[in-house]
Design a protein around this motif. Structure first.
Motif, PDB file in Angstrom:
ATOM      1  N   ARG A 236     -27.326 -46.587 -61.921  1.00  0.00           N
ATOM      2  CA  ARG A 236     -26.030 -46.537 -62.594  1.00  0.00           C
ATOM      3  C   ARG A 236     -25.027 -47.355 -61.919  1.00  0.00           C
ATOM      4  O   ARG A 236     -24.117 -47.780 -62.364  1.00  0.00           O
ATOM      5  N   TYR A 237     -25.003 -47.269 -60.543  1.00  0.00           N
ATOM      6  CA  TYR A 237     -24.165 -47.963 -59.611  1.00  0.00           C
ATOM      7  C   TYR A 237     -24.104 -49.462 -60.105  1.00  0.00           C
ATOM      8  O   TYR A 237     -22.993 -50.239 -60.106  1.00  0.00           O
ATOM      9  N   LEU A 238     -25.444 -50.084 -59.993  1.00  0.00           N
ATOM     10  CA  LEU A 238     -25.513 -51.484 -60.273  1.00  0.00           C
ATOM     11  C   LEU A 238     -25.014 -51.859 -61.707  1.00  0.00           C
ATOM     12  O   LEU A 238     -24.567 -52.841 -61.710  1.00  0.00           O
TER      13      LEU A 238
ATOM     14  N   GLY B  72     -29.856 -38.198 -61.959  1.00  0.00           N
ATOM     15  CA  GLY B  72     -29.221 -39.056 -61.025  1.00  0.00           C
ATOM     16  C   GLY B  72     -28.569 -40.172 -61.797  1.00  0.00           C
ATOM     17  O   GLY B  72     -27.691 -40.706 -61.224  1.00  0.00           O
TER      18      GLY B  72
ATOM     19  N   PRO C 274     -18.397 -53.662 -65.794  1.00  0.00           N
ATOM     20  CA  PRO C 274     -17.085 -53.192 -65.275  1.00  0.00           C
ATOM     21  C   PRO C 274     -16.425 -52.804 -66.745  1.00  0.00           C
ATOM     22  O   PRO C 274     -16.446 -53.353 -67.499  1.00  0.00           O
TER      23      PRO C 274
ATOM     24  N   ALA D 271     -29.370 -42.860 -59.273  1.00  0.00           N
ATOM     25  CA  ALA D 271     -27.718 -43.330 -58.993  1.00  0.00           C
ATOM     26  C   ALA D 271     -27.622 -44.806 -58.710  1.00  0.00           C
ATOM     27  O   ALA D 271     -26.721 -45.274 -59.078  1.00  0.00           O
ATOM     28  N   VAL D 272     -28.481 -45.159 -57.899  1.00  0.00           N
ATOM     29  CA  VAL D 272     -28.296 -46.828 -57.671  1.00  0.00           C
ATOM     30  C   VAL D 272     -28.479 -47.585 -58.958  1.00  0.00           C
ATOM     31  O   VAL D 272     -27.564 -48.608 -58.801  1.00  0.00           O
TER      32      VAL D 272
ATOM     33  N   ALA E  64     -31.718 -40.266 -56.462  1.00  0.00           N
ATOM     34  CA  ALA E  64     -31.163 -41.554 -55.843  1.00  0.00           C
ATOM     35  C   ALA E  64     -31.391 -42.770 -56.452  1.00  0.00           C
ATOM     36  O   ALA E  64     -30.663 -43.545 -56.489  1.00  0.00           O
ATOM     37  N   VAL E  65     -32.666 -43.104 -56.856  1.00  0.00           N
ATOM     38  CA  VAL E  65     -33.062 -44.196 -57.557  1.00  0.00           C
ATOM     39  C   VAL E  65     -32.136 -44.437 -59.040  1.00  0.00           C
ATOM     40  O   VAL E  65     -31.402 -45.558 -59.202  1.00  0.00           O
TER      41      VAL E  65
ATOM     42  N   SER F 126     -22.740 -50.144 -63.469  1.00  0.00           N
ATOM     43  CA  SER F 126     -21.564 -49.914 -63.410  1.00  0.00           C
ATOM     44  C   SER F 126     -20.461 -51.197 -62.847  1.00  0.00           C
ATOM     45  O   SER F 126     -19.548 -51.486 -63.304  1.00  0.00           O
ATOM     46  N   LYS F 127     -21.493 -51.827 -61.967  1.00  0.00           N
ATOM     47  CA  LYS F 127     -20.817 -52.934 -61.416  1.00  0.00           C
ATOM     48  C   LYS F 127     -20.889 -54.423 -62.277  1.00  0.00           C
ATOM     49  O   LYS F 127     -20.029 -55.116 -62.530  1.00  0.00           O
TER      50      LYS F 127
ATOM     51  N   ILE G  80     -21.406 -47.214 -67.682  1.00  0.00           N
ATOM     52  CA  ILE G  80     -21.500 -45.713 -67.704  1.00  0.00           C
ATOM     53  C   ILE G  80     -22.004 -45.011 -69.107  1.00  0.00           C
ATOM     54  O   ILE G  80     -22.959 -44.202 -69.160  1.00  0.00           O
TER      55      ILE G  80
ATOM     56  N   THR H  18     -27.737 -40.234 -64.986  1.00  0.00           N
ATOM     57  CA  THR H  18     -26.297 -40.008 -65.926  1.00  0.00           C
ATOM     58  C   THR H  18     -25.284 -39.247 -64.998  1.00  0.00           C
ATOM     59  O   THR H  18     -25.613 -38.753 -63.863  1.00  0.00           O
TER      60      THR H  18
END
Lengths: 123, 139
Positions: free
Chosen positions: A20-22, A76, A28, A17-18, A14-15, A24-25, A38, A78
């Motif tokens: 990766r999310y941050l 998480g 962009p 994934a977060v 989960a960490v 990718s923001k 990514i 990748t």
């Protein structure tokens, strides 16, 4: 596999994934560029996984730690699905060069990072 | 819900599902990594479907896209496990199997991403998305 290890794998994933999310923001997709966030997490995660698998073979890290870091954190961090979907979206938008580069760069550098660091760490 | 929290919760679930699949379908070091292969292909089809369908609806909240896309599906699928398996297969001198695994993952992944996007946009009666709007909330 103890309940504690399973919980640690899930939280590590989960960490990842977060992060990766941050990223990718923060990085962009822009015209003329590859999906940078990514690409970076996929390469860093692949290299890290190779290194930890190498360390585990030298018994420098335990199987539990390997599970938490490789299956959890690197897994998480990748992603395969976003890589494929973004490549198709680039191609559908007529950006064939970016689509092909996104595939080739990820594959070449991903294999290089994982296999290279694995061999380097294992010795 | 803040999008980052939704990603965390989705990441717990996606990682848990992947761990469960790994445990259910274990593979030898020199064998074909079926669990990762299946997770990656199922996840890629689902993400394409979501990106072509639900994501294009203006009413879909950002936290839902982040939690389901970046969180659940993003952490269910993995590139590091693919690359790690390639390193191990190479050590086992199963280089041909490593090449087959990589090639099959790539070809099937791209085909399923395209099929998912097409099905998602057809069911939503919208054109296929050609803009990559990867602000993190989309994918």
């Amino acid at each position: 596999m103890s309940a504690l290890v399973v919980a640690a794998v899930l939280v590590a994933g989960a960490v990842g994934a977060v992060i990766r999310y941050l990223l990718s923001k923060a990085y962009p997709v822009r015209p003329g560029h590859l999906p940078g966030g990514i690409l970076v997490v996929n390469l860093v995660g692949s290299g890290l996984a190779g290194a930890i698998i190498g360390l585990a073979e030298r018994a420098a890290v335990s199987d539990d730690v390997r599970l938490v870091l490789v299956t959890g954190f690197c897994g998480g961090l990748t992603t395969f699905s976003t890589w494929c979907v973004e490549t198709i979206e680039l191609a559908d938008g007529g950006r064939w060069r970016a689509a092909i580069l996104n595939v080739l760069v990820t594959l070449a550098l991903g294999i290089g990072a994982a296999v290279g660091l694995y061999l380097l760490v294992r010795g | 819900m803040p999008p980052s929290l939704a990603v965390f919760v989705g990441g717990l679930a996606g990682t848990g599902l992947r761990l469960a699949l790994d445990t259910a379908l274990p593979h030898a070091d020199g064998g074909f990594p079926w669990s990762t292969f299946i997770a990656n292909l199922v996840g890629t089809f689902v993400l394409g479907w979501l990106a072509g369908g639900l994501w294009t609806r203006p009413s879909t909240p950002a936290w839902m896209k982040a939690g389901m896309g970046s969180g659940l599906v993003g952490s269910f699928t993995t590139l590091s496990a693919v690359m790690g398996a390639v390193a191990i297969l190479d050590r086992e001198e199963a280089t041909a199997l490593a090449a087959v695994y990589l090639g099959a993952s790539l070809v099937a992944g791209l085909a399923l991403a395209a099929a998912g996007l097409k099905l998602g946009s057809a069911l939503a009666h919208r054109p296929m998305p050609t803009e990559v709007t990867d602000d993190g909330a989309t994918l």
